[in-house]
Write a protein that holds these residues in place. Structure first.
Motif, PDB file in Angstrom:
ATOM      1  N   LEU A  43       0.815  -1.211   0.000  1.00  0.00           N
ATOM      2  CA  LEU A  43       0.000   0.000   0.000  1.00  0.00           C
ATOM      3  C   LEU A  43       0.846   1.258   0.000  1.00  0.00           C
ATOM      4  O   LEU A  43       0.315   2.365   0.017  1.00  0.00           O
ATOM      5  N   SER A  44       2.169   1.089   0.003  1.00  0.00           N
ATOM      6  CA  SER A  44       3.076   2.233   0.103  1.00  0.00           C
ATOM      7  C   SER A  44       3.887   2.365  -1.184  1.00  0.00           C
ATOM      8  O   SER A  44       4.162   1.379  -1.860  1.00  0.00           O
ATOM      9  N   ARG A  45       4.279   3.603  -1.509  1.00  0.00           N
ATOM     10  CA  ARG A  45       5.140   3.836  -2.679  1.00  0.00           C
ATOM     11  C   ARG A  45       6.585   4.060  -2.256  1.00  0.00           C
ATOM     12  O   ARG A  45       7.355   4.702  -2.949  1.00  0.00           O
ATOM     13  N   GLU A  46       6.929   3.575  -1.075  1.00  0.00           N
ATOM     14  CA  GLU A  46       8.270   3.855  -0.563  1.00  0.00           C
ATOM     15  C   GLU A  46       9.021   2.619  -0.113  1.00  0.00           C
ATOM     16  O   GLU A  46      10.076   2.733   0.501  1.00  0.00           O
ATOM     17  N   ILE A  47       8.475   1.424  -0.401  1.00  0.00           N
ATOM     18  CA  ILE A  47       9.196   0.248   0.083  1.00  0.00           C
ATOM     19  C   ILE A  47       9.486  -0.759  -1.030  1.00  0.00           C
ATOM     20  O   ILE A  47       8.644  -1.046  -1.866  1.00  0.00           O
ATOM     21  N   PRO A  48      10.718  -1.274  -1.021  1.00  0.00           N
ATOM     22  CA  PRO A  48      11.079  -2.307  -1.990  1.00  0.00           C
ATOM     23  C   PRO A  48      10.504  -3.653  -1.553  1.00  0.00           C
ATOM     24  O   PRO A  48      10.086  -3.813  -0.405  1.00  0.00           O
ATOM     25  N   GLN A  49      10.486  -4.613  -2.481  1.00  0.00           N
ATOM     26  CA  GLN A  49       9.936  -5.925  -2.136  1.00  0.00           C
ATOM     27  C   GLN A  49      10.880  -6.685  -1.205  1.00  0.00           C
ATOM     28  O   GLN A  49      10.453  -7.250  -0.210  1.00  0.00           O
TER      29      GLN A  49
ATOM     30  N   GLY B 209      22.412  -1.029   7.924  1.00  0.00           N
ATOM     31  CA  GLY B 209      22.909  -1.775   6.771  1.00  0.00           C
ATOM     32  C   GLY B 209      21.916  -1.789   5.621  1.00  0.00           C
ATOM     33  O   GLY B 209      22.131  -2.451   4.617  1.00  0.00           O
ATOM     34  N   LEU B 210      20.802  -1.051   5.770  1.00  0.00           N
ATOM     35  CA  LEU B 210      19.748  -1.080   4.754  1.00  0.00           C
ATOM     36  C   LEU B 210      19.574   0.279   4.077  1.00  0.00           C
ATOM     37  O   LEU B 210      19.670   1.324   4.716  1.00  0.00           O
ATOM     38  N   GLN B 211      19.291   0.239   2.772  1.00  0.00           N
ATOM     39  CA  GLN B 211      19.030   1.470   2.025  1.00  0.00           C
ATOM     40  C   GLN B 211      17.632   1.999   2.359  1.00  0.00           C
ATOM     41  O   GLN B 211      17.412   3.189   2.464  1.00  0.00           O
ATOM     42  N   TYR B 212      16.697   1.068   2.503  1.00  0.00           N
ATOM     43  CA  TYR B 212      15.327   1.414   2.903  1.00  0.00           C
ATOM     44  C   TYR B 212      15.032   0.677   4.201  1.00  0.00           C
ATOM     45  O   TYR B 212      15.262  -0.529   4.279  1.00  0.00           O
ATOM     46  N   PRO B 213      14.544   1.387   5.219  1.00  0.00           N
ATOM     47  CA  PRO B 213      14.324   0.721   6.510  1.00  0.00           C
ATOM     48  C   PRO B 213      13.312  -0.423   6.417  1.00  0.00           C
ATOM     49  O   PRO B 213      13.455  -1.434   7.086  1.00  0.00           O
ATOM     50  N   ASP B 214      12.291  -0.271   5.545  1.00  0.00           N
ATOM     51  CA  ASP B 214      11.267  -1.309   5.415  1.00  0.00           C
ATOM     52  C   ASP B 214      11.392  -2.032   4.084  1.00  0.00           C
ATOM     53  O   ASP B 214      11.851  -1.466   3.104  1.00  0.00           O
ATOM     54  N   SER B 215      10.941  -3.277   4.065  1.00  0.00           N
ATOM     55  CA  SER B 215      10.772  -4.005   2.812  1.00  0.00           C
ATOM     56  C   SER B 215       9.578  -4.923   3.012  1.00  0.00           C
ATOM     57  O   SER B 215       9.227  -5.244   4.151  1.00  0.00           O
ATOM     58  N   VAL B 216       8.957  -5.338   1.907  1.00  0.00           N
ATOM     59  CA  VAL B 216       7.847  -6.286   2.022  1.00  0.00           C
ATOM     60  C   VAL B 216       8.353  -7.545   2.729  1.00  0.00           C
ATOM     61  O   VAL B 216       7.702  -8.089   3.619  1.00  0.00           O
TER      62      VAL B 216
ATOM     63  N   LYS C  62       1.139  -0.324   5.224  1.00  0.00           N
ATOM     64  CA  LYS C  62       2.218  -0.535   4.253  1.00  0.00           C
ATOM     65  C   LYS C  62       2.036  -1.836   3.474  1.00  0.00           C
ATOM     66  O   LYS C  62       2.114  -1.857   2.255  1.00  0.00           O
ATOM     67  N   VAL C  63       1.815  -2.925   4.225  1.00  0.00           N
ATOM     68  CA  VAL C  63       1.696  -4.243   3.601  1.00  0.00           C
ATOM     69  C   VAL C  63       0.591  -5.010   4.302  1.00  0.00           C
ATOM     70  O   VAL C  63       0.456  -4.904   5.523  1.00  0.00           O
ATOM     71  N   GLU C  64      -0.214  -5.760   3.545  1.00  0.00           N
ATOM     72  CA  GLU C  64      -1.205  -6.611   4.206  1.00  0.00           C
ATOM     73  C   GLU C  64      -1.433  -7.922   3.471  1.00  0.00           C
ATOM     74  O   GLU C  64      -1.163  -8.043   2.281  1.00  0.00           O
ATOM     75  N   LEU C  65      -1.910  -8.906   4.228  1.00  0.00           N
ATOM     76  CA  LEU C  65      -2.184 -10.252   3.719  1.00  0.00           C
ATOM     77  C   LEU C  65      -3.614 -10.622   4.047  1.00  0.00           C
ATOM     78  O   LEU C  65      -4.165 -10.133   5.028  1.00  0.00           O
ATOM     79  N   ASP C  66      -4.208 -11.523   3.228  1.00  0.00           N
ATOM     80  CA  ASP C  66      -5.499 -12.094   3.613  1.00  0.00           C
ATOM     81  C   ASP C  66      -5.291 -13.405   4.351  1.00  0.00           C
ATOM     82  O   ASP C  66      -5.913 -13.668   5.356  1.00  0.00           O
ATOM     83  N   ASP C  67      -4.402 -14.254   3.820  1.00  0.00           N
ATOM     84  CA  ASP C  67      -4.119 -15.501   4.527  1.00  0.00           C
ATOM     85  C   ASP C  67      -2.766 -16.080   4.132  1.00  0.00           C
ATOM     86  O   ASP C  67      -2.092 -15.581   3.237  1.00  0.00           O
ATOM     87  N   LEU C  68      -2.389 -17.111   4.850  1.00  0.00           N
ATOM     88  CA  LEU C  68      -1.147 -17.834   4.597  1.00  0.00           C
ATOM     89  C   LEU C  68      -1.480 -19.312   4.591  1.00  0.00           C
ATOM     90  O   LEU C  68      -2.374 -19.741   5.322  1.00  0.00           O
ATOM     91  N   ILE C  69      -0.789 -20.086   3.745  1.00  0.00           N
ATOM     92  CA  ILE C  69      -0.944 -21.539   3.826  1.00  0.00           C
ATOM     93  C   ILE C  69       0.433 -22.203   3.817  1.00  0.00           C
ATOM     94  O   ILE C  69       1.397 -21.646   3.298  1.00  0.00           O
TER      95      ILE C  69
END
Ligand code: ZN
Length: 333
Positions: free
Chosen positions: A97-103, A125-132, A198-205
């Motif tokens: 949902l964000s335009r500022e984070i790499p995968q 050690g990171l260029q972007y503090p967040d990532s998917v 920023k990031v969301e999921l519906d489910d995991l399997i």
């Protein structure tokens, strides 16, 4: 061995034994000399003996011949034992949902992500503090007591591109977990709390390593919405018709300038399956379109100095400047 595994929960185990070549040859020699072809081979007998001993210590362990929780390698010469806790794999689809984070995790350009980082990355050690990868992977890693994660996405979007709809398929590989069984809806909740906005999921399997290749090799059509400004719009209705004329067209795209440092130069033919919606607001246009996998959408709009043809720019006869891009849907079957 059990000391190493004292905090690890597991139920299956596989043994691999490496014997020196001379020993195997000697076994063959003795075997043929005394005509004992049918007798139990050395390797199998050793594994059996180990199984037997372990069963006395731990009755719960099940010995398997493939996909174990724990793989144990024994060197028959040095008697060195290596214990490998196998990774677990989770499949899901994420919305970004964000335009500022790499995968995936992106190492700092200044220090190349060395341990302890540097001044410019504030020690991360990171260029972007967040990532998917970490927004999803870190809460799961902590909860399962794992060492690290690997993230395998079905393609990726640019940092400044959102991914909406039912999300992008991925497999999260969780390395050396202490816990292998867990309530997945609880993990989903932890991820959604951690990734809020920023990031969301519906489910995991639960899935297996096989799914990694499947996800990586899959090529799906995608629907995008892109907004761009036009230097010279001209007649609004004509502009709309010009853009709609790209529907169903096969376009030719040379490797974009912006990725040419990491992708081989070649020309691709890609099909614009449909242009579904074009709306005009002042000198800005928003369009929704569905394209073949691997189409460069920003380039389809601004033409990348003629490297993509035809393009929105070429059919409109005006410079186009991309404002934003969203992946609306990834059409997996
Ligand atoms: Zn740094």
């Amino acid at each position: 061995m059990f000391e190493t595994l004292s905090e690890t929960k597991f139920s299956t185990m596989q043994f691999g034994i490496h014997l020196p070549k001379e020993l195997v040859q000697e076994e063959d020699r003795v075997r043929s000399k005394y005509g004992s072809q049918g007798s139990y081979p050395l390797k199998g007998a050793l594994v059996e003996a180990i199984h037997h001993r372990i069963s006395k210590i731990n009755k719960e362990v099940e010995f398997v011949k493939e996909r174990p929780d724990v793989m144990v390698l024994v060197d028959g010469l040095t008697l060195r034992v290596d214990v490998d806790v196998r990774p677990i794999f989770l499949y899901g689809r994420y919305r970004k949902l964000s335009r500022e984070i790499p995968q995936t995790r992106w190492p700092c350009r200044a220090c190349r992500g060395r341990a302890g980082g540097c001044e410019s990355c504030k020690g991360t050690g990171l260029q972007y503090p967040d990532s998917v990868q970490d927004l999803i992977g870190e809460p799961i890693r902590k909860e399962l007591g794992a060492e690290d994660t690997s993230f395998h996405g079905m393609g990726r979007e640019d940092i400044d591109v959102r991914c909406l709809g039912s999300g992008r398929p991925f497999v999260l590989e969780v390395k050396r977990p202490l816990v292998r069984e867990y309530q997945l809806d609880h993990l989903v909740r932890l991820v959604n709390e951690n990734g809020s906005g920023k990031v969301e999921l519906d489910d995991l399997i639960w899935t297996s390593k096989k799914k990694v290749n499947e996800v990586k090799q899959s090529r799906s059509e995608k629907t995008y919405t892109i907004r761009f400004s036009v230097d010279d719009l001209g007649d609004e209705e004509e502009a709309k018709q010009a853009i709609l004329s790209l529907s169903g067209k096969v376009i030719s795209q040379e490797t974009p300038k912006r990725v040419s440092h990491r992708r081989a130069a070649k020309t691709r033919k890609r099909r614009v399956s449909s242009v579904n919606k074009v709306s005009v607001e002042g000198n800005e246009i928003e369009m929704t379109l569905r394209c073949e996998a691997g189409t460069y959408i920003k380039e389809l709009v601004h033409s990348d100095e003629g490297r993509t043809s035809p393009s929105v720019k070429s059919v409109m006869g005006s410079e186009c400047h991309v404002i934003w891009l969203d992946v609306e849907e990834i059409h997996t079957d």
